[in-house]
Design a protein around this motif. Structure first.
Motif, PDB file in Angstrom:
ATOM      1  N   SER A 156      -6.058   2.766 -14.110  1.00  0.00           N
ATOM      2  CA  SER A 156      -5.190   2.156 -13.102  1.00  0.00           C
ATOM      3  C   SER A 156      -5.294   2.871 -11.757  1.00  0.00           C
ATOM      4  CB  SER A 156      -3.732   2.169 -13.576  1.00  0.00           C
ATOM      5  OG  SER A 156      -3.286   3.499 -13.785  1.00  0.00           O
ATOM      6  N   LYS A 205      -6.405   1.433  -8.086  1.00  0.00           N
ATOM      7  CA  LYS A 205      -5.574   1.587  -6.898  1.00  0.00           C
ATOM      8  C   LYS A 205      -6.353   2.224  -5.748  1.00  0.00           C
ATOM      9  CE  LYS A 205      -1.233   1.641  -9.436  1.00  0.00           C
ATOM     10  NZ  LYS A 205      -0.095   2.420  -9.951  1.00  0.00           N
ATOM     11  N   THR A 244       0.816  -1.219   0.000  1.00  0.00           N
ATOM     12  CA  THR A 244       0.000   0.000   0.000  1.00  0.00           C
ATOM     13  C   THR A 244       0.845   1.262   0.000  1.00  0.00           C
ATOM     14  OG1 THR A 244      -1.893  -1.071   1.065  1.00  0.00           O
ATOM     15  CG2 THR A 244      -1.727   1.317   1.302  1.00  0.00           C
ATOM     16  N   ILE A 275       1.472   1.866  -3.632  1.00  0.00           N
ATOM     17  CA  ILE A 275       0.220   2.085  -4.370  1.00  0.00           C
ATOM     18  C   ILE A 275      -0.368   3.452  -4.044  1.00  0.00           C
ATOM     19  CG2 ILE A 275      -2.192   1.317  -4.557  1.00  0.00           C
ATOM     20  CD1 ILE A 275      -1.156  -1.552  -4.322  1.00  0.00           C
TER      21      ILE A 275
END
Length: 298
Positions: free
Chosen positions: A216, A220, A21, A24
């Motif tokens: 994308s 996320k 994370t 991300i």
């Protein structure tokens, strides 16, 4: 497969999610969504999920006196905690942020000794000092030429403040969490947290250009809401029902390892001597703080 093995797998998956994370979330902000806007998305999404989940749990009435305690816990465990973490992460790098999070056990010990009057042990005091020295080194000297961090010093400091906030939250909820079903507690925790973060996140959320945002990034953001918030909580909750809290707590030390490997693979961060040295110092400090005391020792 026995329940202990399943619990270890669940906690391992939660740790893996936390580790990736860092990178991300860094990909999402601040370019596509600013930190506070992302927090509002995360908390509002989690609030909806947990309130829906509560429909399948036996209703429990919260005592009036406990609402104030839950509100305070929401401030340190959701509001202030997430605001400082995501803002800090947007200014620093995934590896530095993940290392700062490992200071949480040290801070829990400090707050426990102050608020719960837990016995002070010389070895633990030394561990606190060593861990804080490593933290200061990373905050002050952990700068390099990596352009992904706009203000690494401030970012590392904010992530450290986040770890302190979360450590205080763990102390505050120690007694109240035992009184209610976890889903009942967490739905109110996140609702109060949503009220706290909305004034900060709403202005930034209105600035988001949803039409030009890549698919994308949508994915996320969804990952952060569903997996980082909801799945990790449920998996850790399952782990706590089958494993000792100390066993679950050990997994926090894997987060920097996973975060580092993932960040290096995707090229979002790099290692240098300061990061490595500070990490070793912090881990040694945490080891001294969390090591069990020999009950026969004088």
């Amino acid at each position: 497969m026995n329940t202990r093995t399943l619990a270890l797998i669940a906690v391992s998956i939660a740790t893996l999610i936390y580790g990736v994370t860092f990178t991300i979330a860094k990909d999402v902000m601040p370019l596509h969504i600013k930190p506070y806007g992302l927090i509002l998305l995360r908390v509002s999404g989690a609030t909806i999920v947990f309130w829906l989940a509560s429909l399948f749990v036996k209703a429990e009435k919260i005592e009036k006196s406990d609402y104030k305690k839950i509100l305070l816990a929401a401030f340190f465990g959701v509001g202030f905690n997430m605001l400082t973490f995501f803002k800090g992460l947007s200014l620093t790098t995934p590896i530095s942020a993940s290392v700062m999070m490992v200071t949480s056990p040290i801070l829990v010990f400090i707050f426990s000794s102050i608020l719960l009057k837990e016995k002070l042990v010389k070895r633990k005091i030394i561990g606190v000092i060593i861990g804080l020295i490593g933290t200061i080194i990373l905050i002050v000297y952990g700068n390099d030429t990596d352009g992904s961090a706009s203000n690494r010093t401030l970012g590392n400091f904010l992530v450290f403040v986040n770890a302190a906030s979360y450590g205080l939250y763990l102390i505050l909820v120690k007694k109240i969490i035992a009184k209610y079903h976890p889903i009942v507690f967490i739905k109110w925790l996140y609702l109060f947290g949503l009220l706290i973060v909305t004034p900060f996140g709403l202005p930034e959320l209105t600035e988001v250009n949803w039409l030009t945002m890549p698919t994308s990034i949508y994915l996320k953001v969804g990952f952060i809401i569903i997996f980082t918030t909801c799945i990790t909580y449920l998996f850790n909750l399952y782990g706590l029902t089958k494993l000792k809290p100390t066993t679950v707590g050990v997994f926090i030390y894997l987060q920097p390892v996973i975060a580092t490997i993932f960040a290096l693979i995707v090229g979002s961060d790099s290692l240098n001597l300061v990061k490595i040295s500070a990490t070793i110092i912090i881990f040694f400090g945490v080891y001294l703080v969390t090591k069990r005391v020999d009950k026969f020792a004088k």
